[in-house]
Design an enzyme around this catalytic site. Structure first.
Site, short mmCIF file in Angstrom:
data_model
loop_
_atom_site.label_atom_id
_atom_site.label_comp_id
_atom_site.label_asym_id
_atom_site.label_seq_id
_atom_site.Cartn_x
_atom_site.Cartn_y
_atom_site.Cartn_z
N SER A 1 44.94 38.98 -55.03
CA SER A 1 44.15 39.95 -55.81
C SER A 1 44.98 40.86 -56.70
CB SER A 1 43.30 40.80 -54.88
OG SER A 1 42.20 40.06 -54.45
N LYS B 1 44.21 40.50 -60.26
CA LYS B 1 43.04 41.12 -60.89
C LYS B 1 43.45 42.23 -61.87
CE LYS B 1 40.20 40.11 -56.79
NZ LYS B 1 39.63 40.68 -55.55
N TYR C 1 39.68 31.48 -61.43
CA TYR C 1 39.91 32.56 -60.45
C TYR C 1 40.85 32.10 -59.33
CZ TYR C 1 38.92 35.99 -56.80
OH TYR C 1 39.05 36.93 -55.81
N TYR D 1 40.24 48.46 -52.11
CA TYR D 1 38.89 48.26 -51.58
C TYR D 1 38.46 49.43 -50.69
CZ TYR D 1 40.69 43.72 -52.94
OH TYR D 1 41.30 42.70 -53.63
N VAL E 1 45.60 39.49 -50.52
CA VAL E 1 45.61 38.88 -49.19
C VAL E 1 46.80 37.92 -49.00
CG1 VAL E 1 43.15 39.12 -48.69
CG2 VAL E 1 43.97 37.05 -49.81
N1 GLN Z 1 41.68 34.91 -53.60
C1 GLN Z 1 41.21 35.90 -52.66
C2 GLN Z 1 39.71 35.85 -52.52
O1 GLN Z 1 39.02 35.75 -53.47
C3 GLN Z 1 41.68 37.26 -53.12
C4 GLN Z 1 41.26 38.36 -52.20
C5 GLN Z 1 42.30 39.44 -52.04
O2 GLN Z 1 43.48 39.24 -52.28
N2 GLN Z 1 41.87 40.56 -51.55
O3 GLN Z 1 39.19 35.92 -51.46
#
Ligand code: GLN
Length: 257
Positions: free
Chosen positions: A46, A49, A171, A223, A241
């Site tokens: 993430s 993003k 994505y 988050y 993650v």
């Molecule tokens: N690729 C992961 C997902 O979409 C990214 C989530 C994350 O890093 N928090 O679940």
């Protein structure tokens, strides 16, 4: 260290050694220092993003805020609950729903969105040797039910412009960018420098856009833990993650753990 768990909902990530640990700091005046496994690549997940949002803000400006909000969600990153009653305008661009809308706009804006994302990140960190980890991208794609559900729901409300499969494919790739702590700290330095890429001297975002991206990272970058991270570290940053956290001190430095 020693607490927490790897993200096993993406099977390829559960194979990563959880004991790896590295830190890299890059300062705006050109110093760098690092410890541990800072040179080992990991899946940025993430953290990507931030890059996709910067690309979209650059091309669309404030129009992106008609499709995505700017409030913390207070919910886990992959939650579906708010989406239906908020008519599929995701709370912010860092929860998965919001990031999927951002990626959807990249699919609209670029003929080759995967190449465009990779080129953008390479330019930011000054390293042409940044690649997608195809194994991780495939592993996430094979288990993308929840992101597919988010995307289909938003498409039913008209907030996804492209084919859902195409959006999920891009994505899963952006999340599977493989970078080390040095690369990521360098790639975050433009945020510490008011939107200016300190290597190429290119103005990536306007000062105002860079500040706003930082505000979103501070309030939403972690988050439902964003408040706690702001309380403890006080830095705009983004987690993933894959185990990485990248953050910066405006006017000074970027740090990746
Ligand atoms: N690729 C992961 C997902 O979409 C990214 C989530 C994350 O890093 N928090 O679940």
């Amino acid at each position: 260290m020693g607490t927490g768990e790897g993200a096993d909902y993406i099977p390829a990530l559960s194979e990563v050694d959880p004991c790896r640990y590295g830190i890299a700091v890059e300062t705006l005046d050109g110093c760098s220092c690092s410890v541990g496994d800072a040179g080992k690549c990991f899946s940025i997940q993430s953290i990507s993003k931030v890059f996709s949002l910067a690309m979209v803000i650059r091309r669309m400006g404030d129009r992106i805020w008609e499709a995505v909000g700017r409030e913390p969600s207070g919910n886990p990153f992959n939650s579906l609950v708010q989406l239906e009653y908020e008519r599929s305008v995701p709370r912010n661009p860092f929860i998965n729903a919001g990031a999927l809308v951002v990626t959807d706009r990249l699919v609209s804006l670029y003929d080759q969105p995967k190449n465009a994302i990779q080129d953008f990140v390479r330019e930011l960190c000054g390293n042409n040797d940044i690649h997608y980890d195809r194994t991780i991208a495939r592993s996430e794609r094979e288990h993308a039910e929840r992101n597919l559900a988010l995307c289909h729901l938003m498409k039913s409300f008209g907030n996804i412009e492209n084919d859902v499969e195409a959006v999920i494919d891009v994505y899963c790739h952006q999340c599977a960018l493989s970078m080390n702590c040095h690369d990521l700290s360098r790639a975050f330095l433009f945020l510490a420098d008011r939107g200016l890429n300190p290597y190429t001297r290119e103005q990536v975002l306007t000062t105002s856009q860079a500040k706003r991206l930082g505000a979103l990272m501070l309030t939403c970058g972690f988050y439902d833990e964003s408040g706690d991270f702001a309380f403890r570290a006080g830095l705009p940053g983004k987690s993933g993650v894959g185990g990485g956290v990248a953050a910066y001190i405006p006017g000074r430095l970027a740090i990746t753990v």
